[in-house]
Design a protein around this motif. Structure first.
Motif, short mmCIF file in Angstrom:
data_model
loop_
_atom_site.label_atom_id
_atom_site.label_comp_id
_atom_site.label_asym_id
_atom_site.label_seq_id
_atom_site.Cartn_x
_atom_site.Cartn_y
_atom_site.Cartn_z
N GLN A 275 0.84 -1.19 0.00
CA GLN A 275 0.00 0.00 0.00
C GLN A 275 0.88 1.25 0.00
O GLN A 275 1.41 1.66 1.01
CB GLN A 275 -0.91 0.00 1.23
CG GLN A 275 -1.89 -1.16 1.28
CD GLN A 275 -2.89 -1.13 0.14
OE1 GLN A 275 -3.26 -0.06 -0.35
NE2 GLN A 275 -3.34 -2.30 -0.29
N GLY A 276 1.10 1.81 -1.19
CA GLY A 276 1.84 3.06 -1.27
C GLY A 276 3.27 2.96 -1.75
O GLY A 276 3.85 3.97 -2.15
N HIS A 277 3.86 1.76 -1.72
CA HIS A 277 5.26 1.62 -2.13
C HIS A 277 5.43 0.35 -2.97
O HIS A 277 6.39 -0.40 -2.80
CB HIS A 277 6.18 1.57 -0.92
CG HIS A 277 6.06 2.76 -0.01
ND1 HIS A 277 6.66 3.97 -0.29
CD2 HIS A 277 5.36 2.92 1.14
CE1 HIS A 277 6.36 4.84 0.67
NE2 HIS A 277 5.58 4.23 1.55
N ALA A 278 4.52 0.11 -3.87
CA ALA A 278 4.52 -1.13 -4.66
C ALA A 278 5.71 -1.24 -5.61
O ALA A 278 5.97 -2.33 -6.13
CB ALA A 278 3.21 -1.22 -5.47
N GLU A 279 6.43 -0.14 -5.80
CA GLU A 279 7.55 -0.18 -6.75
C GLU A 279 8.82 -0.74 -6.13
O GLU A 279 9.81 -0.97 -6.84
CB GLU A 279 7.83 1.24 -7.26
CG GLU A 279 8.53 2.17 -6.29
CD GLU A 279 7.62 2.69 -5.15
OE1 GLU A 279 8.14 3.33 -4.22
OE2 GLU A 279 6.40 2.45 -5.22
N VAL A 280 8.84 -0.99 -4.83
CA VAL A 280 10.06 -1.49 -4.17
C VAL A 280 10.44 -2.85 -4.75
O VAL A 280 9.62 -3.77 -4.80
CB VAL A 280 9.84 -1.61 -2.64
CG1 VAL A 280 11.04 -2.30 -1.99
CG2 VAL A 280 9.63 -0.23 -2.04
N ALA A 281 11.69 -2.98 -5.19
CA ALA A 281 12.12 -4.24 -5.80
C ALA A 281 13.55 -4.61 -5.44
O ALA A 281 13.99 -5.72 -5.74
CB ALA A 281 11.99 -4.16 -7.32
N GLU A 282 14.30 -3.71 -4.79
CA GLU A 282 15.69 -3.98 -4.47
C GLU A 282 15.88 -4.14 -2.97
O GLU A 282 15.16 -3.53 -2.17
CB GLU A 282 16.59 -2.85 -4.99
CG GLU A 282 16.59 -2.74 -6.51
CD GLU A 282 17.62 -1.74 -7.01
OE1 GLU A 282 18.28 -1.10 -6.17
OE2 GLU A 282 17.78 -1.63 -8.23
N ILE A 283 16.87 -4.96 -2.60
CA ILE A 283 17.14 -5.24 -1.19
C ILE A 283 17.49 -3.96 -0.44
O ILE A 283 16.97 -3.70 0.66
CB ILE A 283 18.28 -6.27 -1.08
CG1 ILE A 283 17.81 -7.64 -1.59
CG2 ILE A 283 18.76 -6.39 0.37
CD1 ILE A 283 18.89 -8.69 -1.67
N GLU A 284 18.38 -3.14 -1.03
CA GLU A 284 18.80 -1.91 -0.35
C GLU A 284 17.62 -0.96 -0.14
O GLU A 284 17.47 -0.37 0.94
CB GLU A 284 19.89 -1.20 -1.17
CG GLU A 284 21.17 -2.00 -1.33
CD GLU A 284 21.19 -2.80 -2.62
OE1 GLU A 284 22.28 -3.01 -3.16
OE2 GLU A 284 20.10 -3.20 -3.10
#
Length: 427
Positions: A275-284
């Motif tokens: 919810q709100g940060h669906a673009e997160v794809a990297e560990i860092e």
């Protein structure tokens, strides 16, 4: 590599002849599947699981479940092969296949071992660099030193190594248990995601392909057969049946824990980022966003699990690489040589300035290319009655294994096609 203390071997013999019973005695046989299970929660899984949870919430949890069931089947077959034949998969390939094919298998398997080490080294290094604010190369160096020190524990017997790796798996599991207690999990939605079989859109299918296609690791298939080949010395088929039964129980338990940890990764990402940060794809990125979203404790647990995953899987990867090289080439390989062979390419990639996440993706592509080699070889050998005798799996098991292999290899082909920019139907 398979040295066990006299006390442990004596205890195993007493269990097999029926003079020792109870849970404590049975635990002597636990360890190989725990070590192999590390391959299913290595740093290469983190980015995919984070992407699945952040982008689609709980919807793809069923994919993790299916992937884990396939992994259970193949690890059980690998263990059975080692118990029944007294040889590991690399040795059986060397002894039963044409020499040119054996050389190709060895070369592909060595490349896969290097790719595995790249992902595992990067995971530990990323965790240490984020925790202490170190350059990635410094994190790599520390990871290498810690890994080599742990590998030296093997000189005191294999049981201490099993217990040490088991402790690291416990650290990973406890870290994600803490994440589950901190994150605002919608458990009803999570349960629905485990059972729905839904595929929200074509992009979700791409992520599902990544989850399943990179699930069964080439080095884990080789390794498990080797861990079982001389762990206990069966006197007859009755002893072998007991060993296969104990092994199957351990595989189910160890891979169930690995599966739950992978599900916890997806659940954490779904709870924190969907919810709100669906673009997160990297560990860092995931680490830096966890502190403001869930607090420092959640971010700390995430880093702890990543470091434990990187170090433990790097140790296991080296063990597998050593077994592969010795099995195909028929000579003993010093552990420092094995460590150097797989470590140098990882350092070279980082020294060239390759993005860490891109390097992880690249390693998974290489593993996808290598996977058919041990997977098909395992199916061929366990289906041969002249090799397995009375322990040849039944028709239903072989059919399920064939279907599982077809699914995984097909999805690996899709991964490769996507990686090289080739058109893929339905995606």
């Amino acid at each position: 590599m398979q040295d066990l203390t006299l006390k442990t071997r004596t205890g195993m013999t007493r269990v097999l002849d029926g003079s020792a019973r109870g849970l404590r005695s049975r635990l002597l046989f636990f360890g190989p599947a725990v070590i192999a299970s590390v391959a299913y929660m290595d740093p290469g899984n983190y980015a995919t699981n984070i992407q699945a949870g952040a982008g689609y919430g709980y919807a793809l949890l069923w994919v993790v479940l299916v992937a884990n069931l396939i992994a259970m089947l193949f690890q059980a077959l690998s263990a059975r092969l080692g118990i029944v034949t007294g040889k590991n998969l690399a040795e059986l390939s060397r002894d039963n296949l044409p020499k040119p094919l054996v050389w190709v298998m060895w070369a592909v398997s060595e490349i896969a071992a290097m790719a595995t080490d790249l992902a595992e080294f990067l995971g530990g290094a990323i965790g240490l660099s984020l925790l202490f604010g170190l350059p990635l190369m410094a994190g790599m160096t520390i990871t290498a030193i810690i890994t080599y020190a742990i590998l030296m524990v093997e000189g005191r017997g294999f049981r201490p190594m099993e217990l040490l790796i088991g402790a690291m798996v416990g650290i990973i599991g406890l870290s994600y248990l803490a994440e589950m207690l901190i994150a605002p999990v919608d458990w009803s939605a999570a349960l629905a995601g485990m059972t729905s079989g839904a595929m929200p859109d074509a992009a979700a299918l791409t992520i599902a392909v990544g989850i399943i296609g990179a699930t069964v690791m080439p080095h884990a298939i080789y390794l498990h057969s080797g861990l079982m080949q001389s762990r206990a010395t069966p006197r007859d088929d009755s002893d072998r049946r007991k060993l296969v039964r104990f092994s199957n129980i351990e595989v189910v338990l160890a891979l169930a824990v690995a599966g739950m940890i992978n599900m916890a990764m997806v659940i954490m990402a779904a709870s924190a980022f969907h919810q709100g940060h669906a673009e997160v794809a990297e560990i860092e990125t995931a680490y830096h966003m966890l502190t403001p979203l869930l607090g420092a404790a959640a971010a700390g647990a995430f880093l702890t699990s990543l470091i434990a995953s990187g170090i433990s899987s790097s140790v296991v990867g080296t063990m597998a690489g050593q077994m592969i090289m010795q099995g195909f080439l028929r000579f003993h390989v010093p552990i420092w040589v094995r460590r150097a062979v797989t470590m140098i390419p990882a350092f070279a990639v980082v020294a060239m300035g390759v993005n860490a996440t891109q390097a992880l993706v690249m390693s998974q592509v290489i593993l996808s290319i290598a996977l058919p080699v041990p997977m098909i070889a395992l199916l061929v050998f366990v289906a041969r009655r002249d090799i397995m005798g009375a322990f040849r799996p039944g028709r239903v098991t072989l059919t399920l294994a064939g279907l599982g292999a077809a699914a995984v290899l097909t999805l690996n082909f899709v991964l490769l096609a996507e990686a090289f920019g080739l058109p893929v139907p339905f995606l």
